[in-house]
Design an enzyme around this catalytic site. Structure first.
Site, PDB file in Angstrom:
ATOM      1  N   CYS A 113      32.530   9.376 -27.923  1.00 42.80           N
ATOM      2  CA  CYS A 113      32.829  10.731 -27.449  1.00 42.80           C
ATOM      3  C   CYS A 113      34.091  11.321 -28.063  1.00 42.80           C
ATOM      4  O   CYS A 113      34.332  12.524 -27.957  1.00 42.80           O
ATOM      5  CB  CYS A 113      32.941  10.740 -25.928  1.00 42.80           C
ATOM      6  SG  CYS A 113      31.524  10.009 -25.105  1.00 42.80           S
ATOM      7  N   HIS A 251      36.545  17.059 -23.818  1.00 48.15           N
ATOM      8  CA  HIS A 251      35.214  16.444 -23.794  1.00 48.15           C
ATOM      9  C   HIS A 251      34.601  16.622 -22.407  1.00 48.15           C
ATOM     10  O   HIS A 251      35.258  16.391 -21.393  1.00 48.15           O
ATOM     11  CB  HIS A 251      35.350  14.965 -24.154  1.00 48.15           C
ATOM     12  CG  HIS A 251      34.113  14.175 -23.906  1.00 48.15           C
ATOM     13  ND1 HIS A 251      32.872  14.590 -24.327  1.00 48.15           N
ATOM     14  CD2 HIS A 251      33.921  12.986 -23.275  1.00 48.15           C
ATOM     15  CE1 HIS A 251      31.973  13.695 -23.962  1.00 48.15           C
ATOM     16  NE2 HIS A 251      32.577  12.715 -23.321  1.00 48.15           N
ATOM     17  N   ASN A 281      26.804  15.064 -20.377  1.00 44.12           N
ATOM     18  CA  ASN A 281      27.738  14.543 -21.384  1.00 44.12           C
ATOM     19  C   ASN A 281      26.982  14.328 -22.688  1.00 44.12           C
ATOM     20  O   ASN A 281      26.135  13.443 -22.780  1.00 44.12           O
ATOM     21  CB  ASN A 281      28.315  13.222 -20.855  1.00 44.12           C
ATOM     22  CG  ASN A 281      29.270  12.548 -21.822  1.00 44.12           C
ATOM     23  OD1 ASN A 281      29.324  12.890 -22.997  1.00 44.12           O
ATOM     24  ND2 ASN A 281      30.026  11.576 -21.329  1.00 44.12           N
TER      25      ASN A 281
HETATM   26  O1  UT7 Z   1      32.346  10.029 -22.243  1.00 43.10           O
HETATM   27  C1  UT7 Z   1      32.831   9.050 -21.394  1.00 43.10           C
HETATM   28  C2  UT7 Z   1      31.652   8.484 -20.701  1.00 43.10           C
HETATM   29  N1  UT7 Z   1      31.782   8.065 -19.357  1.00 43.10           N
HETATM   30  C3  UT7 Z   1      32.388   8.742 -18.357  1.00 43.10           C
HETATM   31  O2  UT7 Z   1      33.002   9.728 -18.497  1.00 43.10           O
HETATM   32  C4  UT7 Z   1      32.215   8.160 -16.978  1.00 43.10           C
HETATM   33  C5  UT7 Z   1      33.484   8.193 -16.168  1.00 43.10           C
HETATM   34  N2  UT7 Z   1      33.197   7.863 -14.789  1.00 43.10           N
HETATM   35  C6  UT7 Z   1      32.693   8.768 -13.904  1.00 43.10           C
HETATM   36  O3  UT7 Z   1      32.491   9.918 -14.252  1.00 43.10           O
HETATM   37  C7  UT7 Z   1      32.468   8.322 -12.492  1.00 43.10           C
HETATM   38  O4  UT7 Z   1      33.095   7.074 -12.266  1.00 43.10           O
HETATM   39  C8  UT7 Z   1      30.950   8.223 -12.136  1.00 43.10           C
HETATM   40  C9  UT7 Z   1      30.341   9.629 -12.117  1.00 43.10           C
HETATM   41  C10 UT7 Z   1      30.221   7.340 -13.136  1.00 43.10           C
HETATM   42  C11 UT7 Z   1      30.774   7.602 -10.761  1.00 43.10           C
HETATM   43  O5  UT7 Z   1      31.442   8.374  -9.783  1.00 43.10           O
HETATM   44  P1  UT7 Z   1      32.335   7.647  -8.674  1.00 43.10           P
HETATM   45  O6  UT7 Z   1      32.792   8.689  -7.748  1.00 43.10           O
HETATM   46  O7  UT7 Z   1      33.361   6.828  -9.400  1.00 43.10           O
HETATM   47  O8  UT7 Z   1      31.279   6.770  -7.919  1.00 43.10           O
HETATM   48  P2  UT7 Z   1      31.292   5.196  -7.727  1.00 43.10           P
HETATM   49  O9  UT7 Z   1      30.961   4.522  -9.013  1.00 43.10           O
HETATM   50  O10 UT7 Z   1      32.567   4.805  -7.039  1.00 43.10           O
HETATM   51  O11 UT7 Z   1      30.070   5.031  -6.735  1.00 43.10           O
HETATM   52  C12 UT7 Z   1      30.103   5.567  -5.417  1.00 43.10           C
HETATM   53  C13 UT7 Z   1      28.764   5.316  -4.769  1.00 43.10           C
HETATM   54  C14 UT7 Z   1      28.276   3.886  -4.919  1.00 43.10           C
HETATM   55  O12 UT7 Z   1      27.622   3.528  -3.720  1.00 43.10           O
HETATM   56  P3  UT7 Z   1      28.347   2.603  -2.630  1.00 43.10           P
HETATM   57  O13 UT7 Z   1      28.666   1.327  -3.360  1.00 43.10           O
HETATM   58  O14 UT7 Z   1      29.577   3.349  -2.214  1.00 43.10           O
HETATM   59  O15 UT7 Z   1      27.306   2.460  -1.560  1.00 43.10           O
HETATM   60  C15 UT7 Z   1      27.266   3.970  -6.026  1.00 43.10           C
HETATM   61  O16 UT7 Z   1      26.264   2.972  -5.942  1.00 43.10           O
HETATM   62  O17 UT7 Z   1      27.773   6.133  -5.375  1.00 43.10           O
HETATM   63  C16 UT7 Z   1      26.668   5.320  -5.789  1.00 43.10           C
HETATM   64  N3  UT7 Z   1      26.057   5.918  -6.978  1.00 43.10           N
HETATM   65  C17 UT7 Z   1      25.073   6.816  -6.908  1.00 43.10           C
HETATM   66  N4  UT7 Z   1      24.412   7.359  -5.872  1.00 43.10           N
HETATM   67  C18 UT7 Z   1      23.437   8.253  -6.143  1.00 43.10           C
HETATM   68  C19 UT7 Z   1      26.396   5.700  -8.269  1.00 43.10           C
HETATM   69  N5  UT7 Z   1      25.622   6.463  -9.072  1.00 43.10           N
HETATM   70  C20 UT7 Z   1      24.779   7.150  -8.247  1.00 43.10           C
HETATM   71  C21 UT7 Z   1      23.771   8.103  -8.464  1.00 43.10           C
HETATM   72  N6  UT7 Z   1      23.142   8.621  -7.399  1.00 43.10           N
HETATM   73  N7  UT7 Z   1      23.429   8.499  -9.697  1.00 43.10           N
END
Ligand code: UT7
Length: 325
Positions: A113, A251, A281
């Site tokens: 990215c 980005h 993204n």
């Molecule tokens: O170009 C660079 C590429 N990558 C990035 O930029 C990614 C950077 N990271 C992020 O943007 C965020 O960390 C995410 C969007 C990937 C995740 O958001 P978050 O607020 O950090 O969520 P989390 O990983 O802490 O997950 C919270 C909850 C979890 O459930 P529990 O364990 O609290 O029950 C996940 O299992 O959300 C759940 N979860 C989802 N639920 C529904 C994770 N993905 C999903 C989903 N739909 N797609």
């Protein structure tokens, strides 16, 4: 010679996949995706469309907008982490041939990215040195081919698309600074475990190990700080304050990353352009797609001070300082 962006163009596949449609593939919802990322929909390439196809169309659009013929290009820099073929040949060479850019060298830039800001900085340096006078910088990605569609933590985040700019020698101000960084200790927080020279693809290899793997929270924390560090470094090196900047084009990975950086650093959020809602993204393509959308919306005026910020796998980050027009 100074270097300036003289044309910009994009190509996105016509097929749009909404969050609701995704929620039929994995256990997710429009509410979760939008509230956690700002994404509503993404474009998805057809099965037979590769990075070179989108990159070629974006390049043609950028050349048209700059009024430049393919024969005038010295160099094609293609930022991609979804090349047509693994490791060779460079996808940039495929675009070079199909574009009819017979006088251009061509190479791929593989920093995910961050690829576009690395490409823009490299193009400016080639032109500053006198080695080149006209360079195409393209970001083209088809992440739909490498994401694990069963992993809701990552598959909801990405989309396909390409953006390109023409960079030419100028007598005026243009791309005046670039900062580039790598934090390789984070290499395994965003990568494809299998298929390279570390672990090859055996028939017994589970398919998901050839797909993108991401530690989302780790990348999120890195990304917020990467935006701040890049903006601060560029401001400091150029005796500017954030009040001197018209636009920050970061980005487009997650609106929460941009919002958190603004909150932590005290930046006005309205100078940060956001269009992730419609594209998700698109990795190396997100900044040139944003620049093109800004041009089309009449947001970029001649003389505007613009900072670009890229961040992603590597982990890598960096940015460029530009005077637009
Ligand atoms: O170009 C660079 C590429 N990558 C990035 O930029 C990614 C950077 N990271 C992020 O943007 C965020 O960390 C995410 C969007 C990937 C995740 O958001 P978050 O607020 O950090 O969520 P989390 O990983 O802490 O997950 C919270 C909850 C979890 O459930 P529990 O364990 O609290 O029950 C996940 O299992 O959300 C759940 N979860 C989802 N639920 C529904 C994770 N993905 C999903 C989903 N739909 N797609």
């Amino acid at each position: 010679m100074p270097a300036r962006v003289s044309g910009v163009g994009t190509s996105v596949p016509p097929r749009v996949m909404t969050n609701d449609e995704l929620s039929k593939i994995v256990d997710t919802s429009d509410e979760w995706i939008f509230s956690h990322t700002g994404i509503k929909s993404r474009h998805i390439a057809a099965d037979d469309v590769a990075a070179s196809d989108l990159g070629l169309e974006a390049a043609q659009a950028a050349l048209g907008s700059a009024g430049v013929e393919p024969e005038s290009i010295d160099m094609i820099l293609l930022a991609t982490s979804t090349p047509d073929y693994p490791s060779m040949p460079a996808t940039a060479s495929i675009i070079q041939d199909r574009l009819g850019a017979g006088n251009a060298g061509a190479m791929d830039i593989s920093v995910a990215c961050s690829g576009f800001v690395y490409g823009l900085g490299t193009a400016a340096a080639f032109i500053n040195s006198g080695q080149s006078s006209c360079i195409l910088v393209i970001g083209s990605e088809v992440y739909s081919k490498i994401i694990n569609w069963a992993d809701r933590n990552s598959c909801v985040l990405f989309g396909d698309g390409a953006g390109a700019v023409v960079v030419q020698a100028t007598t005026d101000a243009g791309i005046s600074d670039t900062v580039l960084h790598s934090v390789g200790s984070g290499a395994l927080s965003l990568y494809r475990p299998v298929g390279g020279s570390r672990e090859s693809c055996l028939p017994s290899t589970p398919d998901s190990r050839t797909k993108l793997h991401m530690e989302g929270r780790q990348v999120y924390n890195f990304a917020v700080q990467a935006i701040i560090d890049t903006v601060e470094e560029i401001l400091g090196r150029n005796n500017l304050t954030i009040a001197d900047v018209n636009h920050v084009v970061a980005h487009q990975a997650n609106v929460r990353i941009i919002d958190a950086a603004c909150k932590r650093a005290g930046y006005p959020s309205d100078i940060f352009f956001k269009n992730i809602e419609h594209y998700a993204n698109t990795s190396a393509a997100s900044i040139p797609i944003a620049l093109n959308d800004m041009e089309q919306q009449g947001l970029l005026g001649p003389g505007d001070t613009v900072i670009t910020v890229g961040f992603g796998a590597g982990l890598t980050y960096g940015g460029n300082l530009l005077t637009w027009g």
